[in-house]
Scaffold this motif. Structure first.
Motif, PDB file in Angstrom:
ATOM      1  N   LEU A 190     -11.657 -18.999  44.609  1.00  0.00           N
ATOM      2  CA  LEU A 190     -10.395 -18.389  44.204  1.00  0.00           C
ATOM      3  C   LEU A 190     -10.400 -16.917  44.573  1.00  0.00           C
ATOM      4  O   LEU A 190     -11.367 -16.195  44.286  1.00  0.00           O
ATOM      5  CB  LEU A 190     -10.176 -18.557  42.704  1.00  0.00           C
ATOM      6  N   PHE A 191      -9.339 -16.458  45.241  1.00  0.00           N
ATOM      7  CA  PHE A 191      -9.125 -15.040  45.517  1.00  0.00           C
ATOM      8  C   PHE A 191      -8.093 -14.507  44.526  1.00  0.00           C
ATOM      9  O   PHE A 191      -7.071 -15.155  44.269  1.00  0.00           O
ATOM     10  CB  PHE A 191      -8.612 -14.830  46.942  1.00  0.00           C
ATOM     11  N   ALA A 192      -8.358 -13.318  43.988  1.00  0.00           N
ATOM     12  CA  ALA A 192      -7.439 -12.721  43.018  1.00  0.00           C
ATOM     13  C   ALA A 192      -7.491 -11.203  43.160  1.00  0.00           C
ATOM     14  O   ALA A 192      -8.285 -10.657  43.935  1.00  0.00           O
ATOM     15  CB  ALA A 192      -7.811 -13.150  41.601  1.00  0.00           C
ATOM     16  N   VAL A 193      -6.637 -10.515  42.385  1.00  0.00           N
ATOM     17  CA  VAL A 193      -6.625  -9.053  42.365  1.00  0.00           C
ATOM     18  C   VAL A 193      -6.847  -8.562  40.942  1.00  0.00           C
ATOM     19  O   VAL A 193      -6.723  -9.321  39.984  1.00  0.00           O
ATOM     20  CB  VAL A 193      -5.289  -8.492  42.912  1.00  0.00           C
ATOM     21  N   ASN A 194      -7.159  -7.278  40.835  1.00  0.00           N
ATOM     22  CA  ASN A 194      -7.417  -6.708  39.506  1.00  0.00           C
ATOM     23  C   ASN A 194      -6.129  -6.434  38.733  1.00  0.00           C
ATOM     24  O   ASN A 194      -6.102  -6.493  37.506  1.00  0.00           O
ATOM     25  CB  ASN A 194      -8.250  -5.430  39.617  1.00  0.00           C
ATOM     26  N   ALA A 195      -5.043  -6.151  39.467  1.00  0.00           N
ATOM     27  CA  ALA A 195      -3.769  -5.832  38.824  1.00  0.00           C
ATOM     28  C   ALA A 195      -2.689  -5.766  39.890  1.00  0.00           C
ATOM     29  O   ALA A 195      -2.977  -5.731  41.093  1.00  0.00           O
ATOM     30  CB  ALA A 195      -3.854  -4.503  38.073  1.00  0.00           C
ATOM     31  N   VAL A 196      -1.450  -5.753  39.445  1.00  0.00           N
ATOM     32  CA  VAL A 196      -0.313  -5.522  40.341  1.00  0.00           C
ATOM     33  C   VAL A 196       0.595  -4.488  39.678  1.00  0.00           C
ATOM     34  O   VAL A 196       0.503  -4.225  38.477  1.00  0.00           O
ATOM     35  CB  VAL A 196       0.488  -6.819  40.619  1.00  0.00           C
ATOM     36  N   VAL A 197       1.468  -3.909  40.485  1.00  0.00           N
ATOM     37  CA  VAL A 197       2.450  -2.955  39.973  1.00  0.00           C
ATOM     38  C   VAL A 197       3.832  -3.552  40.168  1.00  0.00           C
ATOM     39  O   VAL A 197       4.181  -3.978  41.281  1.00  0.00           O
ATOM     40  CB  VAL A 197       2.356  -1.602  40.696  1.00  0.00           C
ATOM     41  N   TYR A 198       4.605  -3.593  39.082  1.00  0.00           N
ATOM     42  CA  TYR A 198       5.978  -4.086  39.171  1.00  0.00           C
ATOM     43  C   TYR A 198       6.845  -3.326  38.171  1.00  0.00           C
ATOM     44  O   TYR A 198       6.473  -3.166  37.007  1.00  0.00           O
ATOM     45  CB  TYR A 198       6.045  -5.592  38.866  1.00  0.00           C
ATOM     46  N   ASN A 199       7.972  -2.861  38.666  1.00  0.00           N
ATOM     47  CA  ASN A 199       8.947  -2.161  37.826  1.00  0.00           C
ATOM     48  C   ASN A 199       8.309  -0.959  37.121  1.00  0.00           C
ATOM     49  O   ASN A 199       8.479  -0.756  35.922  1.00  0.00           O
ATOM     50  CB  ASN A 199       9.571  -3.118  36.811  1.00  0.00           C
ATOM     51  N   ASN A 200       7.561  -0.185  37.918  1.00  0.00           N
ATOM     52  CA  ASN A 200       6.936   1.064  37.447  1.00  0.00           C
ATOM     53  C   ASN A 200       5.856   0.851  36.398  1.00  0.00           C
ATOM     54  O   ASN A 200       5.534   1.768  35.642  1.00  0.00           O
ATOM     55  CB  ASN A 200       7.994   2.027  36.881  1.00  0.00           C
ATOM     56  N   LYS A 201       5.272  -0.341  36.357  1.00  0.00           N
ATOM     57  CA  LYS A 201       4.246  -0.603  35.356  1.00  0.00           C
ATOM     58  C   LYS A 201       3.077  -1.359  35.982  1.00  0.00           C
ATOM     59  O   LYS A 201       3.280  -2.273  36.786  1.00  0.00           O
ATOM     60  CB  LYS A 201       4.833  -1.422  34.200  1.00  0.00           C
ATOM     61  N   ILE A 202       1.861  -0.985  35.609  1.00  0.00           N
ATOM     62  CA  ILE A 202       0.667  -1.713  36.047  1.00  0.00           C
ATOM     63  C   ILE A 202       0.484  -2.929  35.147  1.00  0.00           C
ATOM     64  O   ILE A 202       0.460  -2.814  33.915  1.00  0.00           O
ATOM     65  CB  ILE A 202      -0.584  -0.820  35.989  1.00  0.00           C
ATOM     66  N   HIS A 203       0.363  -4.100  35.766  1.00  0.00           N
ATOM     67  CA  HIS A 203       0.161  -5.349  35.024  1.00  0.00           C
ATOM     68  C   HIS A 203      -1.250  -5.862  35.315  1.00  0.00           C
ATOM     69  O   HIS A 203      -1.561  -6.235  36.447  1.00  0.00           O
ATOM     70  CB  HIS A 203       1.197  -6.389  35.442  1.00  0.00           C
ATOM     71  N   ASP A 204      -2.086  -5.878  34.299  1.00  0.00           N
ATOM     72  CA  ASP A 204      -3.472  -6.324  34.449  1.00  0.00           C
ATOM     73  C   ASP A 204      -3.537  -7.802  34.821  1.00  0.00           C
ATOM     74  O   ASP A 204      -2.788  -8.630  34.283  1.00  0.00           O
ATOM     75  CB  ASP A 204      -4.234  -6.097  33.150  1.00  0.00           C
ATOM     76  N   SER A 205      -4.437  -8.130  35.737  1.00  0.00           N
ATOM     77  CA  SER A 205      -4.659  -9.528  36.118  1.00  0.00           C
ATOM     78  C   SER A 205      -5.991 -10.066  35.623  1.00  0.00           C
ATOM     79  O   SER A 205      -6.204 -11.279  35.623  1.00  0.00           O
ATOM     80  CB  SER A 205      -4.610  -9.671  37.643  1.00  0.00           C
ATOM     81  N   LEU A 206      -6.896  -9.192  35.217  1.00  0.00           N
ATOM     82  CA  LEU A 206      -8.262  -9.618  34.934  1.00  0.00           C
ATOM     83  C   LEU A 206      -8.355 -10.496  33.693  1.00  0.00           C
ATOM     84  O   LEU A 206      -9.139 -11.458  33.667  1.00  0.00           O
ATOM     85  CB  LEU A 206      -9.179  -8.400  34.794  1.00  0.00           C
ATOM     86  N   ASP A 207      -7.584 -10.199  32.654  1.00  0.00           N
ATOM     87  CA  ASP A 207      -7.653 -11.045  31.459  1.00  0.00           C
ATOM     88  C   ASP A 207      -7.086 -12.430  31.753  1.00  0.00           C
ATOM     89  O   ASP A 207      -7.648 -13.443  31.304  1.00  0.00           O
ATOM     90  CB  ASP A 207      -6.900 -10.403  30.299  1.00  0.00           C
ATOM     91  N   LYS A 208      -5.995 -12.472  32.495  1.00  0.00           N
ATOM     92  CA  LYS A 208      -5.461 -13.776  32.902  1.00  0.00           C
ATOM     93  C   LYS A 208      -6.476 -14.514  33.764  1.00  0.00           C
ATOM     94  O   LYS A 208      -6.676 -15.727  33.603  1.00  0.00           O
ATOM     95  CB  LYS A 208      -4.136 -13.607  33.659  1.00  0.00           C
ATOM     96  N   LEU A 209      -7.110 -13.785  34.655  1.00  0.00           N
ATOM     97  CA  LEU A 209      -8.097 -14.399  35.542  1.00  0.00           C
ATOM     98  C   LEU A 209      -9.255 -14.990  34.752  1.00  0.00           C
ATOM     99  O   LEU A 209      -9.750 -16.089  35.060  1.00  0.00           O
ATOM    100  CB  LEU A 209      -8.594 -13.360  36.552  1.00  0.00           C
ATOM    101  N   ARG A 210      -9.706 -14.283  33.715  1.00  0.00           N
ATOM    102  CA  ARG A 210     -10.799 -14.788  32.868  1.00  0.00           C
ATOM    103  C   ARG A 210     -10.425 -16.144  32.269  1.00  0.00           C
ATOM    104  O   ARG A 210     -11.228 -17.093  32.293  1.00  0.00           O
ATOM    105  CB  ARG A 210     -11.092 -13.778  31.757  1.00  0.00           C
TER     106      ARG A 210
END
Length: 581
Positions: A190-210
C-alpha cells in the motif's frame, strides 16, 4: 431542433476525418459523415476494432490470433485479441526523451513541478525494482491511498510493468470506505501519504492509515510519502510501514538505472490480463470490485483520446479528478500519445474560484476536464473566467459525473469562452471509459451529448426491449466492446457480473442510466439513474428532470426527489424535499 452553440471550424481536418478516409478508401465505402462511420463501426465492430488497433500504434510483443470469438454472446464475456501480448505501462512509457510528460501542483504546494518522459521512465523503474524486491509479481495487488500526485502515476505504472494489479482510493476517503474496498482484494503493498491539504486546512492521513492497515492483514509493506513536508512522519504506530526513501534505498541512483527504455523489463501479458480494480458506489452493499484489463483499457482510451478528443502531441490535457474516480485512469493514458497531462490536488476554489483557470493559463492547458457540478458552482457564484483569464490555449472543455443542464451550456459559451468545443460525456467506472460523448466533427447542441462513440452500439430501450428515440429509455449497449470488465473480483461464476448488467435484457448490456436520443440531431440527453426511475401513473421519468427545474431557483440550496410506492397498487407518487436558503 436544439439550439446550436458550436460548429466545427470549416476546413479543419481532425484525426476522426483521417480515420474515416482511411476506412472509406480501404473498404471502398462512401462514408461522408461521422454517422456513416459510426454505423459502419457497429455493423462491423470486429473490423472496426481491428482497424483501430493498427491506427493507434499499440506496442505489443506478440500479435493477436483473432479479434474476438463472434460465436459467444455478449453476456459470456468473449475474449478480445486472443494471443496478443503487451503491457499498458510500456505503451505509456514509450517516449524516453526530454519533453514534458506531466505537470503537477497542489493546494499545499502551488509551485508547478515538471517531469519529463525520461525522468518518468527512470523513477517508474526505481519503484518497479523496489516492488519486485518487496516480493510483488504477476497478479499481486498494489494499492494507493493517495492524492492526485505524480507518485500515484509512478506507483501505478511500476505495478503494471510487473503484471501486478493497481487499485486506488482517494486520500479523502474515510477508513471504512477504504477498508471495504481494499480488504476484498487482499493487497500486498500500500502506498499512502502523511497528509493532504484541502480548503486551507491540513488533513492528517496517518491515523486513518493506522486503522486501515490494522484491518487489512494481507499488507506486507506500507510505503508513506511526505506529501505535506511540514506534517508529521511518525510511523511508529503503523505496522510494516516505511518511508518512500527507505523503500527506494536499495535500488540505487536513477542515473545508474537506465540509459534507454530497453532496460525496463515489462512483463508481456495477455490483452485481458488484469490491470485495474475499480469499485462501484456500494449503495446496495459492499462495493463491487470491477476488474479491467491492460488491452481493453488502453485501446478504448486511445480511441477516445485520438479520435473523439482529437488529441495531438502539442495539446495539454487536464481533468480535475481524484485518484478514486475513473477519470484519473482515463487521464493518465494520454501519456501514451506524448500529450502532457496536468495534475492538481486540492480545492478547485482556493485561494479563489479562478484557481483552475489560473492553472490553465500557467501550463497552457488546451483540453480542460471537470465535473458538471464544478461548472454549476461557477455559474451559481457568477464566475467569469472569460474576462478574468486569458484562456488563449483552451479549445475543449469536457464535463461528466452527472447530466450537464442546458443552462450550464449557455453559461460556458457566455462566461467562459464562445469558440470552444464543450463535450458532455457519459460512461462510467463499469467500463472505465465512455459510451457517448465529445466529437470534434459534430456541432454542439444545447443540453445534448454529441453522439455515441465509435464501436459502442448504444441505444435507448423501452421496458419491452424496443429501441426508442425521442422518449425516455434505458441506455443499453447491444454488442460487445473491449473495455467491458474482464470479471468482478471474487465472483467465480460471474453471477454478480451478469446480474449487474444482463438481468434486465438477456444478452444486452443495461448500463443503469436513463436517457433520450434526439431523432433529429442524434444527440443524447442523460436523465439520471434508471434504478431511480420515477413512474407515477405509468409516466416514466428520471429524477434529473426534476432537479433540472429545481436548480433554477437560487432560493433552493439542496433537494431530494424520491418515489413512494403505494403498497396496495402498482402506482407510486413522487415526493420532492427542498432545503431553502
Amino acid at each position: 431542433m436544439s439550439h446550436v452553440l458550436w460548429t466545427p471550424p470549416a476546413g479543419r481536418k481532425t484525426n476522426m476525418d483521417d480515420f474515416r478516409e482511411i476506412i472509406s478508401s480501404k473498404y471502398n465505402l462512401k462514408l461522408d459523415s461521422y454517422f456513416d462511420l459510426y454505423q459502419w463501426s457497429i455493423d462491423n465492430y470486429v473490423m472496426f476494432w481491428k482497424e483501430f488497433w493498427s491506427y493507434s500504434n499499440i506496442i505489443y510483443s506478440k500479435p493477436y490470433i483473432e479479434v474476438i470469438d463472434e460465436t459467444k454472446r455478449m453476456d459470456e464475456i468473449p475474449e478480445w485479441f486472443a494471443g496478443a501480448r503487451l503491457n499498458y505501462a510500456q505503451n505509456l512509457l514509450r517516449y524516453n526523451d526530454d519533453r514534458i510528460a506531466l505537470y503537477a501542483c497542489s493546494e499545499g504546494n502551488p509551485g508547478i513541478i515538471q517531469i519529463t518522459h525520461r525522468q518518468l521512465t527512470n523513477v517508474v523503474n526505481k519503484y518497479r525494482i523496489a516492488l519486485k524486491n518487496a516480493g510483488v509479481g504477476m497478479g499481486d495487488r498494489v494499492v494507493g491511498f493517495l492524492p492526485n500526485s505524480p507518485e500515484a502515476i509512478i506507483a501505478c505504472l511500476a505495478a503494471a510493468s510487473l503484471g501486478a494489479i493497481w487499485s486506488t482510493a482517494s486520500a479523502d476517503f474515510g477508513v471504512m470506505g477504504v477498508v471495504e474496498r481494499f480488504s476484498q482484494i487482499e493487497p500486498k503493498v500500500l502506498f499512502a501519504v502523511n497528509a493532504v491539504v484541502y480548503n486551507n486546512k491540513i488533513h492528517d492521513s496517518l491515523d486513518k492509515l493506522r486503522q486501515i492497515v490494522q484491518a487489512i492483514p494481507s499488507l506486507k509493506v506500507v510505503v508513506v510519502i511526505p506529501f505535506v513536508p511540514s506534517h508529521s512522519m511518525n510511523l511508529s504506530s503503523i505496522s510494516n510501514s516505511i518511508t518512500i526513501d527507505q523503500f527506494l534505498s536499495n535500488v540505487g541512483t536513477s542515473g545508474d538505472l537506465i540509459d534507454n527504455d530497453q532496460l525496463i523489463e515489462y512483463e508481456q501479458v495477455p490483452f485481458n490480463h488484469s490491470l485495474y480494480i475499480l469499485y462501484s458506489s456500494g449503495t446496495t452493499g459492499a462495493p463491487k470490485c470491477m476488474v479491467h484489463g491492460h488491452g481493453g483499457t488502453l485501446l478504448n482510451h486511445l480511441k477516445e483520446h485520438i479520435l473523439h478528443s482529437n488529441m495531438q502531441v502539442d495539446d495539454v490535457l487536464f481533468f480535475y479528478t481524484h485518484t478514486g474516480w475513473m477519470m484519473w485512469n482515463w487521464l493518465i493514458t494520454a501519456i501514451a500519445l506524448g500529450t502532457p497531462i496536468v495534475l492538481y490536488d486540492g480545492s478547485p476554489i482556493v485561494p479563489n474560484i479562478y484557481r483552475l483557470w489560473d492553472l490553465l493559463d500557467e501550463t497552457g492547458i488546451t483540453i480542460f476536464g471537470c465535473s458538471a457540478k464544478y461548472l454549476t458552482t461557477l455559474e451559481e457564484r457568477h464566475a467569469t473566467p472569460g474576462t478574468t483569464n486569458s484562456l488563449k490555449t483552451l479549445h475543449t472543455i469536457l464535463s461528466t459525473g452527472s447530466p450537464l443542464h442546458p443552462r450550464i451550456f449557455d453559461y460556458v459559451y457566455t462566461d467562459i469562452k464562445s469558440n470552444i468545443l464543450l463535450g458532455s460525456i457519459t460512461g462510467g467506472t463499469d467500463i472505465v471509459s465512455v459510451f457517448c460523448g465529445v466529437n470534434p466533427t459534430l456541432s454542439v447542441h444545447r443540453g445534448e451529448i454529441q453522439s455515441q462513440h465509435l464501436g459502442m452500439a448504444c441505444e435507448s430501450w423501452s421496458d419491452e426491449g424496443k429501441s426508442v428515440m425521442g422518449e425516455s429509455g434505458e441506455l443499453v449497449c447491444v454488442k460487445p466492446f473491449p473495455c467491458m470488465p474482464i470479471c468482478f473480483w471474487n465472483d467465480k461464476n460471474g453471477e454478480k457480473y451478469r446480474k449487474a448488467y444482463f438481468d434486465k435484457y438477456p444478452g444486452v448490456w443495461a448500463h443503469g442510466d436513463y436517457c433520450s436520443i434526439n431523432p433529429v440531431t442524434r444527440g443524447i440527453v442523460m436523465l439520471g439513474r434508471s434504478d431511480g426511475t420515477l413512474n407515477p401513473a405509468g409516466i416514466r421519468f428520471g429524477s434529473a428532470e426534476i432537479y433540472s427545474v429545481v436548480e433554477q431557483f437560487e432560493e433552493i440550496i439542496d433537494s431530494l426527489c424520491v418515489g413512494q410506492r403505494n403498497p396496495n397498487s402498482d402506482d407510486e407518487r413522487v415526493l420532492l424535499f427542498v432545503k431553502v436558503s
